[in-house]
Design a protein around this motif. Structure first.
Motif, PDB file in Angstrom:
ATOM      1  N   LEU A 171      27.690  24.718  36.837  1.00  0.00           N
ATOM      2  CA  LEU A 171      28.302  25.956  37.320  1.00  0.00           C
ATOM      3  C   LEU A 171      29.679  25.693  37.909  1.00  0.00           C
ATOM      4  CD1 LEU A 171      25.188  27.648  38.986  1.00  0.00           C
ATOM      5  CD2 LEU A 171      26.145  28.067  36.708  1.00  0.00           C
ATOM      6  N   VAL A 172      29.881  24.492  38.434  1.00  0.00           N
ATOM      7  CA  VAL A 172      31.202  24.124  38.960  1.00  0.00           C
ATOM      8  C   VAL A 172      32.220  24.088  37.827  1.00  0.00           C
ATOM      9  CG1 VAL A 172      32.515  22.329  40.150  1.00  0.00           C
ATOM     10  CG2 VAL A 172      30.154  22.814  40.840  1.00  0.00           C
ATOM     11  N   LEU A 173      31.832  23.533  36.681  1.00  0.00           N
ATOM     12  CA  LEU A 173      32.738  23.483  35.526  1.00  0.00           C
ATOM     13  C   LEU A 173      33.034  24.884  35.014  1.00  0.00           C
ATOM     14  CD1 LEU A 173      34.286  21.913  33.364  1.00  0.00           C
ATOM     15  CD2 LEU A 173      32.147  21.763  32.063  1.00  0.00           C
ATOM     16  N   ALA A 174      32.018  25.748  34.991  1.00  0.00           N
ATOM     17  CA  ALA A 174      32.245  27.127  34.550  1.00  0.00           C
ATOM     18  C   ALA A 174      33.301  27.794  35.420  1.00  0.00           C
ATOM     19  CB  ALA A 174      30.934  27.913  34.602  1.00  0.00           C
ATOM     20  N   TRP A 175      33.222  27.576  36.733  1.00  0.00           N
ATOM     21  CA  TRP A 175      34.223  28.163  37.640  1.00  0.00           C
ATOM     22  C   TRP A 175      35.608  27.582  37.359  1.00  0.00           C
ATOM     23  CZ3 TRP A 175      37.428  25.590  41.015  1.00  0.00           C
ATOM     24  CH2 TRP A 175      38.213  26.404  41.822  1.00  0.00           C
ATOM     25  N   TYR A 176      35.699  26.274  37.106  1.00  0.00           N
ATOM     26  CA  TYR A 176      36.994  25.637  36.870  1.00  0.00           C
ATOM     27  C   TYR A 176      37.673  26.213  35.629  1.00  0.00           C
ATOM     28  CZ  TYR A 176      40.440  22.124  35.546  1.00  0.00           C
ATOM     29  OH  TYR A 176      41.598  21.505  35.172  1.00  0.00           O
ATOM     30  N   ILE A 177      36.925  26.341  34.539  1.00  0.00           N
ATOM     31  CA  ILE A 177      37.519  26.887  33.315  1.00  0.00           C
ATOM     32  C   ILE A 177      37.957  28.325  33.540  1.00  0.00           C
ATOM     33  CG2 ILE A 177      37.041  27.511  30.911  1.00  0.00           C
ATOM     34  CD1 ILE A 177      35.171  25.102  30.768  1.00  0.00           C
ATOM     35  N   HIS A 178      37.133  29.098  34.246  1.00  0.00           N
ATOM     36  CA  HIS A 178      37.488  30.482  34.539  1.00  0.00           C
ATOM     37  C   HIS A 178      38.780  30.563  35.343  1.00  0.00           C
ATOM     38  CE1 HIS A 178      37.124  34.690  35.700  1.00  0.00           C
ATOM     39  NE2 HIS A 178      37.227  34.320  36.967  1.00  0.00           N
ATOM     40  N   ALA A 179      38.960  29.670  36.309  1.00  0.00           N
ATOM     41  CA  ALA A 179      40.090  29.772  37.238  1.00  0.00           C
ATOM     42  C   ALA A 179      41.346  29.069  36.750  1.00  0.00           C
ATOM     43  CB  ALA A 179      39.682  29.211  38.603  1.00  0.00           C
ATOM     44  N   ARG A 180      41.222  27.993  35.970  1.00  0.00           N
ATOM     45  CA  ARG A 180      42.372  27.137  35.708  1.00  0.00           C
ATOM     46  C   ARG A 180      42.828  27.071  34.255  1.00  0.00           C
ATOM     47  NH1 ARG A 180      43.367  23.455  39.648  1.00  0.00           N
ATOM     48  NH2 ARG A 180      45.342  23.293  38.507  1.00  0.00           N
ATOM     49  N   VAL A 181      42.046  27.565  33.323  1.00  0.00           N
ATOM     50  CA  VAL A 181      42.413  27.450  31.911  1.00  0.00           C
ATOM     51  C   VAL A 181      42.742  28.828  31.356  1.00  0.00           C
ATOM     52  CG1 VAL A 181      41.658  26.714  29.615  1.00  0.00           C
ATOM     53  CG2 VAL A 181      40.945  25.420  31.643  1.00  0.00           C
ATOM     54  N   GLU A 182      43.866  28.932  30.656  1.00  0.00           N
ATOM     55  CA  GLU A 182      44.270  30.202  30.056  1.00  0.00           C
ATOM     56  C   GLU A 182      43.629  30.387  28.684  1.00  0.00           C
ATOM     57  OE1 GLU A 182      48.483  30.387  29.904  1.00  0.00           O
ATOM     58  OE2 GLU A 182      48.759  30.263  32.077  1.00  0.00           O
ATOM     59  N   GLU A 183      43.662  31.639  28.231  1.00  0.00           N
ATOM     60  CA  GLU A 183      43.160  31.959  26.895  1.00  0.00           C
ATOM     61  C   GLU A 183      43.987  31.221  25.852  1.00  0.00           C
ATOM     62  OE1 GLU A 183      40.960  32.556  24.484  1.00  0.00           O
ATOM     63  OE2 GLU A 183      40.289  34.147  25.827  1.00  0.00           O
ATOM     64  N   THR A 184      43.394  30.958  24.672  1.00  0.00           N
ATOM     65  CA  THR A 184      44.093  30.184  23.653  1.00  0.00           C
ATOM     66  C   THR A 184      45.294  30.951  23.115  1.00  0.00           C
ATOM     67  OG1 THR A 184      42.872  31.024  21.736  1.00  0.00           O
ATOM     68  CG2 THR A 184      41.875  29.214  22.958  1.00  0.00           C
ATOM     69  N   PRO A 185      46.371  30.235  22.727  1.00  0.00           N
ATOM     70  CA  PRO A 185      47.581  30.913  22.251  1.00  0.00           C
ATOM     71  C   PRO A 185      47.379  31.708  20.971  1.00  0.00           C
ATOM     72  CG  PRO A 185      47.727  28.535  21.917  1.00  0.00           C
ATOM     73  CD  PRO A 185      46.524  28.774  22.783  1.00  0.00           C
ATOM     74  N   GLU A 186      46.549  31.213  20.060  1.00  0.00           N
ATOM     75  CA  GLU A 186      46.349  31.956  18.810  1.00  0.00           C
ATOM     76  C   GLU A 186      45.613  33.266  19.070  1.00  0.00           C
ATOM     77  OE1 GLU A 186      45.177  30.187  15.165  1.00  0.00           O
ATOM     78  OE2 GLU A 186      45.914  28.206  15.718  1.00  0.00           O
ATOM     79  N   TYR A 187      44.637  33.234  19.978  1.00  0.00           N
ATOM     80  CA  TYR A 187      43.953  34.485  20.291  1.00  0.00           C
ATOM     81  C   TYR A 187      44.884  35.463  20.988  1.00  0.00           C
ATOM     82  CZ  TYR A 187      40.769  37.980  21.992  1.00  0.00           C
ATOM     83  OH  TYR A 187      40.174  39.195  22.238  1.00  0.00           O
ATOM     84  N   ARG A 188      45.709  34.977  21.928  1.00  0.00           N
ATOM     85  CA  ARG A 188      46.647  35.875  22.624  1.00  0.00           C
ATOM     86  C   ARG A 188      47.637  36.492  21.644  1.00  0.00           C
ATOM     87  NH1 ARG A 188      49.679  32.802  25.834  1.00  0.00           N
ATOM     88  NH2 ARG A 188      48.514  30.856  25.800  1.00  0.00           N
ATOM     89  N   ALA A 189      48.052  35.711  20.643  1.00  0.00           N
ATOM     90  CA  ALA A 189      48.965  36.250  19.643  1.00  0.00           C
ATOM     91  C   ALA A 189      48.297  37.322  18.794  1.00  0.00           C
ATOM     92  CB  ALA A 189      49.483  35.121  18.745  1.00  0.00           C
ATOM     93  N   ALA A 190      46.994  37.159  18.581  1.00  0.00           N
ATOM     94  CA  ALA A 190      46.258  38.114  17.752  1.00  0.00           C
ATOM     95  C   ALA A 190      45.750  39.311  18.534  1.00  0.00           C
ATOM     96  CB  ALA A 190      45.064  37.419  17.091  1.00  0.00           C
ATOM     97  N   GLU A 191      45.781  39.228  19.883  1.00  0.00           N
ATOM     98  CA  GLU A 191      45.062  40.198  20.707  1.00  0.00           C
ATOM     99  C   GLU A 191      45.537  41.626  20.500  1.00  0.00           C
ATOM    100  OE1 GLU A 191      43.323  40.281  25.251  1.00  0.00           O
ATOM    101  OE2 GLU A 191      45.179  39.199  24.820  1.00  0.00           O
ATOM    102  N   ALA A 192      46.842  41.830  20.429  1.00  0.00           N
ATOM    103  CA  ALA A 192      47.343  43.201  20.286  1.00  0.00           C
ATOM    104  C   ALA A 192      46.874  43.828  18.979  1.00  0.00           C
ATOM    105  CB  ALA A 192      48.867  43.203  20.358  1.00  0.00           C
ATOM    106  N   LYS A 193      46.955  43.076  17.906  1.00  0.00           N
ATOM    107  CA  LYS A 193      46.508  43.600  16.620  1.00  0.00           C
ATOM    108  C   LYS A 193      44.996  43.778  16.600  1.00  0.00           C
ATOM    109  CE  LYS A 193      50.317  41.772  13.876  1.00  0.00           C
ATOM    110  NZ  LYS A 193      50.706  40.932  12.728  1.00  0.00           N
ATOM    111  N   LEU A 194      44.288  42.853  17.247  1.00  0.00           N
ATOM    112  CA  LEU A 194      42.844  42.990  17.310  1.00  0.00           C
ATOM    113  C   LEU A 194      42.436  44.250  18.049  1.00  0.00           C
ATOM    114  CD1 LEU A 194      41.810  39.319  18.115  1.00  0.00           C
ATOM    115  CD2 LEU A 194      41.272  40.575  16.048  1.00  0.00           C
ATOM    116  N   ALA A 195      43.125  44.533  19.164  1.00  0.00           N
ATOM    117  CA  ALA A 195      42.791  45.724  19.948  1.00  0.00           C
ATOM    118  C   ALA A 195      42.997  46.987  19.134  1.00  0.00           C
ATOM    119  CB  ALA A 195      43.640  45.764  21.213  1.00  0.00           C
ATOM    120  N   ALA A 196      44.032  46.992  18.326  1.00  0.00           N
ATOM    121  CA  ALA A 196      44.324  48.180  17.530  1.00  0.00           C
ATOM    122  C   ALA A 196      43.309  48.385  16.410  1.00  0.00           C
ATOM    123  CB  ALA A 196      45.726  48.070  16.935  1.00  0.00           C
TER     124      ALA A 196
END
Length: 458
Positions: free
Chosen positions: A202-227
């Motif tokens: 559970l400590v690792l789950a918190w670390y990833i939630h707090a310190r790691v950003e979403e992947t760049p390819e997903y962020r690039a796709a996110e706007a088109k995915l939402a639409a």
């Protein structure tokens, strides 16, 4: 179009890759402690029977239940991960696995609560299966979608290292527990200690939630995915247009998962119950062999970045085909030396396949459906190959009286894997690794999948 990962700093890439590797390691640790306990403990603790083989079969059947649940986890997580992001689904999968594993460690034995004990064990194993089915795709994409150009195989192998790390950790804690506790205490309470450690994830789950950003390819796709979310479903697109690729991916990996679990849990039961070898000795040998995979997996993955995924992948599958008979001939000598040699060579071919597998599966699908497609391919192979392998091994040994039947089982799966790999290679050469169907896919740049798969550099 510019690669969405091109502007990332080295620190961001390393943080994401480290988090992905840690996530895979703790998830596989939680998953593998069940496999070891299934071979050593559960038959006596939760499935008492006059016939020891019957207890082991019941225990391995419970072990297999987790594999049946893995595609469910892959479907749920794939849909959410392709729609909502890789990171939140990965965090949820880690937390669920930690809670399920801890629950197994707290579960009373059959002698205390009767039939409720094995029933609850099966339910918790189902939850474990769903969690690990959800985890692999998220961890794999967190690493590969953060990878710099030309290093997707190497970065993907950091997730694959979670398997030998998980095996090493699981074997280590069981060895410690068996050392510090007499046999009666080991069966009574000491076996629970490796499971209770699951709460620490559970400590690792918190670390990833707090310190790691979403992947760049997903962020690039996110706007088109939402639409397009209302008009398109990753799972529906996969089933309509890419089901063949998913099935080929699963078929290509079946021999790897089956042989892995035969070596991890099946031979542990076989060597201790049928051949009379020491439990501690076999666990120690497995531990030592697993550490060698830490070097072979990234080496094979890095080599795949240069000469092609499928070439390395196919070599590993062919090696398992050739080694299937000598492996069990050596194990049957009851010699520790030959047991180590047999397991080491088998693990070597497994690692050669496993190194490039994450990147290969990621490159079969576009960013919009990658979590769903890659997860389904992996989890189908887990059900068809890995989940039933220890159970089938015990059945084959009991019905035929010879380990050559297990070698035959591995050979059949090797032929299926090589045939699937051949079709994937032919599709890649034809530029059809990802069919151009009307799937409403966002135009997200990715590695040149068809050329990279067969080793041609762009």
């Amino acid at each position: 179009m510019t690669d969405p990962a091109a502007t990332l700093s080295i620190k961001q890439r390393r943080r994401a890759a480290t988090a992905a590797s840690l996530a895979a390691s703790v998830e596989w640790y939680d998953y593998f402690v069940f496999g070891i306990a299934a071979a050593l403990v559960f038959g006596k603790t939760f499935f008492p029977a006059a016939n020891p083989a019957a207890g082991v079969l019941a225990s391995f059947a419970t072990f297999a239940v987790g594999f049946l649940a893995r595609p469910i986890g892959g479907i749920i997580a794939g849909t959410l991960g392709d729609r909502r992001g890789r990171k939140p689904v990965l965090v949820l999968a880690i937390a669920v696995m930690g809670l399920a594993t801890t629950g197994i460690g707290l579960l009373p034995a059959y002698a205390s609560i009767g039939l409720a004990a094995p029933l609850i064990l099966v339910l918790l194993r189902l939850v474990q299966g769903i969690a690990v089915g959800a985890q692999w795709g998220g961890a794999m994409l967190l690493a590969t979608e953060y990878a710099p150009p030309g290093k997707r195989g190497l970065y993907g192998s950091l997730v694959q290292l979670g398997v030998p790390i998980g095996v090493v950790l699981a074997n280590s804690v069981f060895l410690i527990a068996s050392r510090v506790a007499p046999p009666a205490d080991f069966l009574s309470w000491a076996w629970r200690l490796p499971f209770l450690a699951g709460v620490l994830v559970l400590v690792l789950a918190w670390y990833i939630h707090a310190r790691v950003e979403e992947t760049p390819e997903y962020r690039a796709a996110e706007a088109k995915l939402a639409a397009r979310q209302r008009a398109s479903s990753p799972l529906r697109d996969i089933l309509r247009h890419h089901l063949g690729t998913v099935l080929l991916a699963g078929g290509s990996f079946a021999v790897n998962t089956a042989t892995f679990y035969i070596l991890l849990t099946g031979t542990l039961d076989y060597a201790t119950r049928d051949l009379g070898m020491s439990r501690t000795t076999v666990l120690t040998a497995t531990l030592i062999i697993s550490t060698t995979q830490l070097a072979v997996i990234p080496f094979a993955a890095g080599l795949s970045d240069r000469i092609g995924r499928i070439r390395i992948y196919a070599f590993g599958a062919a090696g398992l085909l050739v080694w299937a008979i000598p492996m069990f001939l050596l194990i049957d000598t009851k010699s520790l030396l030959w047991f180590v040699v047999a397991s080491f060579v088998g693990s070597l071919f497994l690692s050669i396949m496993y190194g490039p597998q994450a990147a290969l599966f990621a490159e079969l699908f576009t960013a919009k459906m990658r979590y769903t497609g890659a997860s389904l391919g992996y989890q189908i192979s887990a059900v068809a190959g890995g989940g039933l392998a220890p159970f089938i091994m015990v059945l084959l040994l009991e019905s035929t009286g010879t380990s050559m039947s297990v070698s035959g089982y591995i050979i059949v799966l090797s032929v299926i894997s090589l045939a699937s790999i051949a079709v994937l290679a032919r599709r890649a050469r034809a530029g059809a690794a990802v069919p151009e169907q009307a799937t409403n896919e966002p135009e997200i740049p990715s590695a040149d999948r068809s050329r990279e798969a067969v080793g041609d550099q762009p």
